[in-house]
Design a protein around this motif. Structure first.
Motif, PDB file in Angstrom:
ATOM      1  N   ILE A  78      37.599  35.007  47.943  1.00 24.64           N
ATOM      2  CA  ILE A  78      36.804  35.893  48.800  1.00 24.64           C
ATOM      3  C   ILE A  78      35.474  36.222  48.133  1.00 24.64           C
ATOM      4  CG2 ILE A  78      36.721  38.107  50.001  1.00 24.64           C
ATOM      5  CD1 ILE A  78      39.810  38.073  49.960  1.00 24.64           C
ATOM      6  N   GLU A  79      35.530  36.549  46.844  1.00 24.49           N
ATOM      7  CA  GLU A  79      34.304  36.877  46.109  1.00 24.49           C
ATOM      8  C   GLU A  79      33.327  35.696  46.118  1.00 24.49           C
ATOM      9  OE1 GLU A  79      36.138  40.045  42.833  1.00 24.49           O
ATOM     10  OE2 GLU A  79      35.997  37.902  42.359  1.00 24.49           O
ATOM     11  N   LYS A  80      33.846  34.496  45.962  1.00 29.40           N
ATOM     12  CA  LYS A  80      32.992  33.307  45.949  1.00 29.40           C
ATOM     13  C   LYS A  80      32.288  33.121  47.289  1.00 29.40           C
ATOM     14  CE  LYS A  80      33.107  28.300  45.174  1.00 29.40           C
ATOM     15  NZ  LYS A  80      33.960  27.129  44.836  1.00 29.40           N
ATOM     16  N   ILE A  81      33.039  33.314  48.374  1.00 25.15           N
ATOM     17  CA  ILE A  81      32.460  33.152  49.711  1.00 25.15           C
ATOM     18  C   ILE A  81      31.371  34.191  49.956  1.00 25.15           C
ATOM     19  CG2 ILE A  81      32.935  33.316  52.185  1.00 25.15           C
ATOM     20  CD1 ILE A  81      35.734  32.158  51.561  1.00 25.15           C
ATOM     21  N   ILE A  82      31.656  35.437  49.579  1.00 25.00           N
ATOM     22  CA  ILE A  82      30.678  36.507  49.796  1.00 25.00           C
ATOM     23  C   ILE A  82      29.423  36.295  48.951  1.00 25.00           C
ATOM     24  CG2 ILE A  82      30.255  38.980  49.511  1.00 25.00           C
ATOM     25  CD1 ILE A  82      33.207  39.456  50.212  1.00 25.00           C
ATOM     26  N   GLU A  83      29.623  35.865  47.703  1.00 24.55           N
ATOM     27  CA  GLU A  83      28.502  35.718  46.764  1.00 24.55           C
ATOM     28  C   GLU A  83      27.569  34.555  47.103  1.00 24.55           C
ATOM     29  OE1 GLU A  83      30.417  35.413  43.025  1.00 24.55           O
ATOM     30  OE2 GLU A  83      30.956  37.553  42.929  1.00 24.55           O
ATOM     31  N   THR A  84      28.025  33.618  47.920  1.00 23.03           N
ATOM     32  CA  THR A  84      27.138  32.509  48.289  1.00 23.03           C
ATOM     33  C   THR A  84      25.931  32.994  49.076  1.00 23.03           C
ATOM     34  OG1 THR A  84      28.339  32.107  50.357  1.00 23.03           O
ATOM     35  CG2 THR A  84      29.031  30.858  48.404  1.00 23.03           C
ATOM     36  N   GLU A  98      25.532  32.881  52.094  1.00 20.50           N
ATOM     37  CA  GLU A  98      25.222  31.910  53.142  1.00 20.50           C
ATOM     38  C   GLU A  98      25.912  32.226  54.467  1.00 20.50           C
ATOM     39  OE1 GLU A  98      23.173  29.321  53.033  1.00 20.50           O
ATOM     40  OE2 GLU A  98      22.553  29.732  50.965  1.00 20.50           O
ATOM     41  N   VAL A  99      26.755  33.238  54.471  1.00 17.12           N
ATOM     42  CA  VAL A  99      27.462  33.611  55.696  1.00 17.12           C
ATOM     43  C   VAL A  99      26.594  34.601  56.456  1.00 17.12           C
ATOM     44  CG1 VAL A  99      29.559  34.623  56.662  1.00 17.12           C
ATOM     45  CG2 VAL A  99      29.683  33.259  54.555  1.00 17.12           C
ATOM     46  N   ASP A 100      26.126  34.186  57.630  1.00 14.69           N
ATOM     47  CA  ASP A 100      25.178  35.005  58.391  1.00 14.69           C
ATOM     48  C   ASP A 100      25.850  36.109  59.195  1.00 14.69           C
ATOM     49  OD1 ASP A 100      23.017  33.537  57.477  1.00 14.69           O
ATOM     50  OD2 ASP A 100      23.206  32.044  59.074  1.00 14.69           O
ATOM     51  N   SER A 101      27.080  35.866  59.609  1.00 19.85           N
ATOM     52  CA  SER A 101      27.743  36.817  60.492  1.00 19.85           C
ATOM     53  C   SER A 101      28.128  38.094  59.750  1.00 19.85           C
ATOM     54  CB  SER A 101      28.999  36.182  61.103  1.00 19.85           C
ATOM     55  OG  SER A 101      29.755  37.155  61.795  1.00 19.85           O
ATOM     56  N   ARG A 102      27.579  39.216  60.180  1.00 21.38           N
ATOM     57  CA  ARG A 102      27.916  40.498  59.570  1.00 21.38           C
ATOM     58  C   ARG A 102      29.377  40.851  59.839  1.00 21.38           C
ATOM     59  NH1 ARG A 102      23.996  43.719  57.720  1.00 21.38           N
ATOM     60  NH2 ARG A 102      25.264  45.564  58.118  1.00 21.38           N
ATOM     61  N   LYS A 103      29.877  40.447  61.004  1.00 21.84           N
ATOM     62  CA  LYS A 103      31.268  40.731  61.354  1.00 21.84           C
ATOM     63  C   LYS A 103      32.222  40.028  60.393  1.00 21.84           C
ATOM     64  CE  LYS A 103      34.678  40.277  65.052  1.00 21.84           C
ATOM     65  NZ  LYS A 103      34.945  39.779  66.427  1.00 21.84           N
ATOM     66  N   ILE A 104      31.951  38.752  60.111  1.00 24.35           N
ATOM     67  CA  ILE A 104      32.813  37.991  59.210  1.00 24.35           C
ATOM     68  C   ILE A 104      32.744  38.567  57.796  1.00 24.35           C
ATOM     69  CG2 ILE A 104      33.040  35.760  58.044  1.00 24.35           C
ATOM     70  CD1 ILE A 104      32.498  34.408  60.679  1.00 24.35           C
ATOM     71  N   LEU A 105      31.557  38.904  57.338  1.00 20.68           N
ATOM     72  CA  LEU A 105      31.415  39.505  56.014  1.00 20.68           C
ATOM     73  C   LEU A 105      32.177  40.828  55.915  1.00 20.68           C
ATOM     74  CD1 LEU A 105      27.656  38.833  55.192  1.00 20.68           C
ATOM     75  CD2 LEU A 105      29.659  37.875  54.002  1.00 20.68           C
ATOM     76  N   LYS A 106      32.108  41.600  56.981  1.00 19.77           N
ATOM     77  CA  LYS A 106      32.814  42.884  56.988  1.00 19.77           C
ATOM     78  C   LYS A 106      34.323  42.669  56.901  1.00 19.77           C
ATOM     79  CE  LYS A 106      33.091  47.228  59.578  1.00 19.77           C
ATOM     80  NZ  LYS A 106      32.623  47.967  60.772  1.00 19.77           N
TER      81      LYS A 106
END
Length: 255
Positions: free
Chosen positions: A130-136, A138-146
């Motif tokens: 999860i940390e790796k995905i967030i730290e990239t 590159e994820v534009d969707s605020r909903k997905i990040l939340k």
């Protein structure tokens, strides 16, 4: 415990069948049978640990037997069964034991099953994914990040929690697997195979958590919840807040 539960359901249903008849002897016999099974339950659980329906049901049947099967007590029983019989049928006694108990051996059972499950390593792997995905970034969707941040916080909180926090975390993961838009992560090129690895880890945790529950539940049934003729001292089973566990060491499988 299943035997006692089955006896209770049959006794209550038996009383219900003769309730509207004029056969006082049969009604009294069935009422006494209900009280006997309820008494057996008190030999397994401390009274404060019993479900909320237990006290009113026991009192109603005792009053019915002790006061000449008076009509007002019969009506009380009728109303209680109408309200609670389905709930009584569905009572999960393992859950009752875990929710209310205080037996010091539970922690040993849990830790043994926990280490055998390899969940410690899986949760560490999940946290890093999860940390790796967030730290990239590159994820534009605020909903997905939340949603990812919420999952991360829940997993981190679980590490200092009880058996139930592990179960609640796994339930959240099950819901997450059903509802999360994994395809959106697959669209992010920089993540590569990270998205698939993330989903695979979630699926492994879901499977292993269920195995953990089954293992702990089976040991509780075998060790605590199958009462013998002298088991009146068995009051309940506990869970205490679990300390953070170190990464599991390689060891021989315990039987």
């Amino acid at each position: 415990m299943r035997k006692i539960h089955g006896e209770l359901v049959r006794a209550l249903e038996g009383f219900s069948l003769v309730f509207c008849t004029e056969n006082k002897e049969k009604k009294l016999a069935h009422a006494k049978a209900v009280l006997e099974v309820l008494k057996n339950l008190r030999g397994v659980f401390a009274v404060p640990d019993l479900p909320a329906w237990y006290g009113p049901v026991e009192n109603a049947f005792r009053n019915y037997v002790q006061h000449g099967q008076a009509e007002k007590h019969a009506v009380t029983i009728f109303n209680l069964l109408a309200k609670h019989l389905a709930e009584i049928r569905a009572t999960d006694w393992i859950e009752v034991a875990l929710r209310t108990g205080n037996n010091e051996n539970f922690d040993k059972i849990f830790e043994r099953s926990w280490h055998d499950s390899n969940l410690d390593e899986l949760f560490v792997r999940l946290t890093r994914s999860i940390e790796k995905i967030i730290e990239t970034d590159e994820v534009d969707s605020r909903k997905i990040l939340k949603e990812l941040e919420r999952l991360l916080n829940i997993v981190r909180g679980m590490n200092q929690g009880s058996y139930f926090s592990v179960i609640c975390t796994s339930q959240f993961i099950n819901a997450f697997l059903k509802n999360f838009a994994f395809e959106e992560l697959d669209k992010v090129p920089v993540l590569g195979s990270a998205s698939k690895a993330f989903k695979k880890t979630l699926e492994e945790i879901s499977t292993k958590s269920q195995m953990l529950q089954d293992s702990v539940g089976q040991e509780l049934k075998e060790e605590y919840l199958i009462p013998g003729p002298t088991d009146k001292d068995i009051k309940s089973v506990t869970f205490e807040k679990r300390k953070a566990l170190p990464a599991p060491e390689k060891q021989e499988n315990q039987s």
